[in-house]
Design a protein around this motif. Structure first.
Motif, PDB file in Angstrom:
ATOM      1  N   LEU A   8      49.955  41.829  37.372  1.00 56.73           N
ATOM      2  CA  LEU A   8      48.845  41.402  36.512  1.00 56.73           C
ATOM      3  C   LEU A   8      48.892  42.111  35.163  1.00 56.73           C
ATOM      4  O   LEU A   8      49.292  43.275  35.084  1.00 56.73           O
ATOM      5  CB  LEU A   8      47.512  41.699  37.197  1.00 56.73           C
ATOM      6  CG  LEU A   8      47.231  40.960  38.508  1.00 56.73           C
ATOM      7  CD1 LEU A   8      45.917  41.449  39.103  1.00 56.73           C
ATOM      8  CD2 LEU A   8      47.194  39.449  38.297  1.00 56.73           C
ATOM      9  N   PRO A   9      48.454  41.454  34.094  1.00 60.11           N
ATOM     10  CA  PRO A   9      48.371  42.112  32.786  1.00 60.11           C
ATOM     11  C   PRO A   9      47.392  43.286  32.844  1.00 60.11           C
ATOM     12  O   PRO A   9      46.388  43.235  33.570  1.00 60.11           O
ATOM     13  CB  PRO A   9      47.850  41.005  31.868  1.00 60.11           C
ATOM     14  CG  PRO A   9      48.124  39.727  32.583  1.00 60.11           C
ATOM     15  CD  PRO A   9      48.067  40.040  34.038  1.00 60.11           C
ATOM     16  N   ASN A  10      47.652  44.327  32.055  1.00 61.80           N
ATOM     17  CA  ASN A  10      46.796  45.516  32.061  1.00 61.80           C
ATOM     18  C   ASN A  10      45.350  45.194  31.699  1.00 61.80           C
ATOM     19  O   ASN A  10      44.414  45.751  32.278  1.00 61.80           O
ATOM     20  CB  ASN A  10      47.354  46.571  31.108  1.00 61.80           C
ATOM     21  CG  ASN A  10      48.632  47.185  31.628  1.00 61.80           C
ATOM     22  OD1 ASN A  10      48.887  47.173  32.835  1.00 61.80           O
ATOM     23  ND2 ASN A  10      49.450  47.729  30.734  1.00 61.80           N
ATOM     24  N   ASP A  11      45.178  44.296  30.725  1.00 61.94           N
ATOM     25  CA  ASP A  11      43.820  43.948  30.306  1.00 61.94           C
ATOM     26  C   ASP A  11      43.033  43.307  31.445  1.00 61.94           C
ATOM     27  O   ASP A  11      41.835  43.570  31.614  1.00 61.94           O
ATOM     28  CB  ASP A  11      43.851  42.999  29.105  1.00 61.94           C
ATOM     29  CG  ASP A  11      44.322  43.689  27.836  1.00 61.94           C
ATOM     30  OD1 ASP A  11      44.350  44.938  27.833  1.00 61.94           O
ATOM     31  OD2 ASP A  11      44.655  42.988  26.864  1.00 61.94           O
ATOM     32  N   LEU A  12      43.713  42.466  32.246  1.00 65.62           N
ATOM     33  CA  LEU A  12      43.038  41.818  33.370  1.00 65.62           C
ATOM     34  C   LEU A  12      42.706  42.832  34.461  1.00 65.62           C
ATOM     35  O   LEU A  12      41.634  42.785  35.064  1.00 65.62           O
ATOM     36  CB  LEU A  12      43.912  40.707  33.937  1.00 65.62           C
ATOM     37  CG  LEU A  12      43.336  39.935  35.133  1.00 65.62           C
ATOM     38  CD1 LEU A  12      41.976  39.342  34.784  1.00 65.62           C
ATOM     39  CD2 LEU A  12      44.306  38.852  35.598  1.00 65.62           C
ATOM     40  N   VAL A  13      43.619  43.781  34.705  1.00 67.60           N
ATOM     41  CA  VAL A  13      43.363  44.830  35.689  1.00 67.60           C
ATOM     42  C   VAL A  13      42.137  45.647  35.274  1.00 67.60           C
ATOM     43  O   VAL A  13      41.255  45.936  36.099  1.00 67.60           O
ATOM     44  CB  VAL A  13      44.590  45.745  35.839  1.00 67.60           C
ATOM     45  CG1 VAL A  13      44.251  46.962  36.719  1.00 67.60           C
ATOM     46  CG2 VAL A  13      45.753  44.988  36.439  1.00 67.60           C
ATOM     47  N   GLU A  14      42.074  46.010  33.995  1.00 64.91           N
ATOM     48  CA  GLU A  14      40.910  46.766  33.496  1.00 64.91           C
ATOM     49  C   GLU A  14      39.631  45.976  33.677  1.00 64.91           C
ATOM     50  O   GLU A  14      38.592  46.515  34.059  1.00 64.91           O
ATOM     51  CB  GLU A  14      41.099  47.119  32.022  1.00 64.91           C
ATOM     52  CG  GLU A  14      41.885  48.374  31.775  1.00 64.91           C
ATOM     53  CD  GLU A  14      41.711  48.886  30.357  1.00 64.91           C
ATOM     54  OE1 GLU A  14      40.651  48.603  29.744  1.00 64.91           O
ATOM     55  OE2 GLU A  14      42.615  49.565  29.866  1.00 64.91           O
ATOM     56  N   GLU A  15      39.678  44.672  33.371  1.00 67.62           N
ATOM     57  CA  GLU A  15      38.490  43.844  33.467  1.00 67.62           C
ATOM     58  C   GLU A  15      37.993  43.783  34.905  1.00 67.62           C
ATOM     59  O   GLU A  15      36.785  43.794  35.161  1.00 67.62           O
ATOM     60  CB  GLU A  15      38.805  42.441  32.945  1.00 67.62           C
ATOM     61  CG  GLU A  15      37.590  41.657  32.496  1.00 67.62           C
ATOM     62  CD  GLU A  15      36.856  42.301  31.328  1.00 67.62           C
ATOM     63  OE1 GLU A  15      35.612  42.175  31.278  1.00 67.62           O
ATOM     64  OE2 GLU A  15      37.514  42.945  30.489  1.00 67.62           O
ATOM     65  N   ILE A  16      38.909  43.746  35.850  1.00 65.48           N
ATOM     66  CA  ILE A  16      38.528  43.739  37.267  1.00 65.48           C
ATOM     67  C   ILE A  16      37.931  45.088  37.661  1.00 65.48           C
ATOM     68  O   ILE A  16      36.881  45.159  38.314  1.00 65.48           O
ATOM     69  CB  ILE A  16      39.758  43.415  38.146  1.00 65.48           C
ATOM     70  CG1 ILE A  16      40.233  41.988  37.880  1.00 65.48           C
ATOM     71  CG2 ILE A  16      39.421  43.597  39.620  1.00 65.48           C
ATOM     72  CD1 ILE A  16      41.547  41.650  38.545  1.00 65.48           C
ATOM     73  N   LEU A  17      38.603  46.168  37.262  1.00 60.37           N
ATOM     74  CA  LEU A  17      38.134  47.505  37.632  1.00 60.37           C
ATOM     75  C   LEU A  17      36.780  47.825  37.006  1.00 60.37           C
ATOM     76  O   LEU A  17      36.012  48.610  37.559  1.00 60.37           O
ATOM     77  CB  LEU A  17      39.167  48.553  37.217  1.00 60.37           C
ATOM     78  CG  LEU A  17      40.500  48.503  37.979  1.00 60.37           C
ATOM     79  CD1 LEU A  17      41.478  49.519  37.392  1.00 60.37           C
ATOM     80  CD2 LEU A  17      40.292  48.770  39.462  1.00 60.37           C
TER      81      LEU A  17
END
Length: 387
Positions: A8-17
């Motif tokens: 997953l893209p880092n931005d999407l991972v951050e958004e989930i977290l």
């Protein structure tokens, strides 16, 4: 084989977290080094997480033995009850030669500002979830009676807006104010922030909401010899502005107290002079762009018996959904002093609930909201500059 995180893209991972509760993220630190750095060292992520994550609201009590304990209220059924949970980790080592006896606690979005009446030369800002602390030297003054409040304002970094914290120091009943900036690690004296003939010495009680501090202040005008007003201190402008109360009594209120409801509303308790009539009001809107703009809704109208008085330095906890108010007071029974929590609903039925501890370990009439967060505390050396 790549992990889900690597796919997953880092931005999407951050958004989930950002939507995962703070206590759950703490358990995920050991998942990988990248997540550990994100949770522990990224102020931008911590600020974004607090805005977007599901909040976990807790209640805390400061006890007579200077320790802070979580409280769990059970408001279901016909018999409300409470339970003292395990003690929060002390921000100061108990093996220290100079123990820090906490006498006042201010909560600001996951951070606790702890101060001591016996040792006013320092305060500690503490995140109980992460265990981080920052000790701040305040100077060793001969005159006692200082109060401290914690707040923040937003400033832009390279990628987004982050919170920058400040500490306000003042002597109750005087015009002397100092402010400490976490980023510059320095103190400076403020110009008078209170209107002429006004004073914030009326009560020790203050609360933090969305980075601003709210106090009750006592004023003197030609029309009204003694009045109580509500003030907001803005840590960005470093000025105070009046906030209209739901109504104004021509005399001092018998009791007035403040609380924060779910980190987005302000609540006031007002009791008229020489009256058992007590009202709880909650803000609908506090306009952050217009000075003092606010609207209120009355959520409880109580008729308390004379011995159920909430002092001006006391605190209360509002269960907005259940329409109940909870506060801690001392009960004198058969020449014994007991610390009790009183729970009162809109039917005016009063439930007395004991802490289940002895007198020495009782409550100090302090019940406050607490929301676990990942807010970072920048460390510093503690220089003191004036100017």
């Amino acid at each position: 084989m790549k992990t889900i995180q690597e796919q997953l893209p880092n931005d999407l991972v951050e958004e989930i977290l950002c939507r995962v509760p703070a206590t759950s993220l703490r358990r995920l630190r050991s998942t990988c080094k990248a997540w550990n750095r994100l949770f522990k060292g990224d102020r931008r992520f911590a600020s974004k997480h607090f805005e977007k994550s599901a909040k976990q609201f807790r209640s805390l009590s400061l006890r007579n033995d200077y320790r802070i304990f979580p409280i769990s209220f059970n408001l279901h059924g016909n018999s409300p009850s409470l339970e003292l949970k395990s003690e929060l980790i002390d921000p100061h080592s108990k093996n220290s030669a100079a123990p820090f006896e906490i006498s006042r606690v201010i909560h600001c979005e996951g951070l606790l500002l702890c101060s001591s009446q016996l040792d006013e030369s320092r305060v500690v800002v503490w995140n109980p979830l992460t265990g981080e602390t920052r000790w701040i030297r305040t100077g060793d003054f001969r005159q006692k009676g200082r109060s401290f409040d914690l707040g923040y304002y937003y400033q832009k970094d390279k990628r987004s807006w982050i919170k920058s914290y400040k500490l306000l120091c003042y002597y109750r009943g005087t015009k002397y104010f100092e402010i400490y900036d976490f980023d510059s690690d320095s103190w400076r004296i403020l110009d008078d922030i209170i209107a002429p003939r006004g004073s914030i010495g009326y009560s020790e009680l203050s609360v933090s909401l969305k980075g601003n501090t709210y106090w009750f202040a006592k004023g003197v005008t030609e029309e009204r010899p003694r009045t109580i007003s509500l003030l907001k201190f803005d840590f960005y402008t470093e000025k105070s502005v009046p906030v209209p109360l739901p109504y104004q009594s021509r005399r001092l209120f018998q009791a007035s107290s403040l609380s924060v409801v779910r980190e987005d509303k302000l609540s006031v308790l007002l009791q008229l002079d020489q009256s058992s009539k007590t009202e709880i009001w909650v803000t609908n809107v506090i306009d952050e762009t217009t000075k003092g703009a606010v609207s209120w809704t009355k959520v409880l109208a109580l008729d308390l018996s004379p011995h159920l008085q909430i002092g001006n330095d006391g605190s209360f906890f509002l269960g907005e959904d259940k329409k109940v108010v909870m506060f801690c007071e001392k009960l004198i029974d058969e020449n014994k002093v007991k610390d009790m929590v009183y729970i009162v609903g809109e039917d005016n039925v009063v439930t007395e609930v004991g802490f289940g501890v002895d007198e020495m370990d009782g409550c100090r009439a302090v019940i406050l909201n607490y929301v676990p967060s990942l807010v970072q505390i920048e460390r510093a050396g503690g220089n003191r500059k004036r100017g």
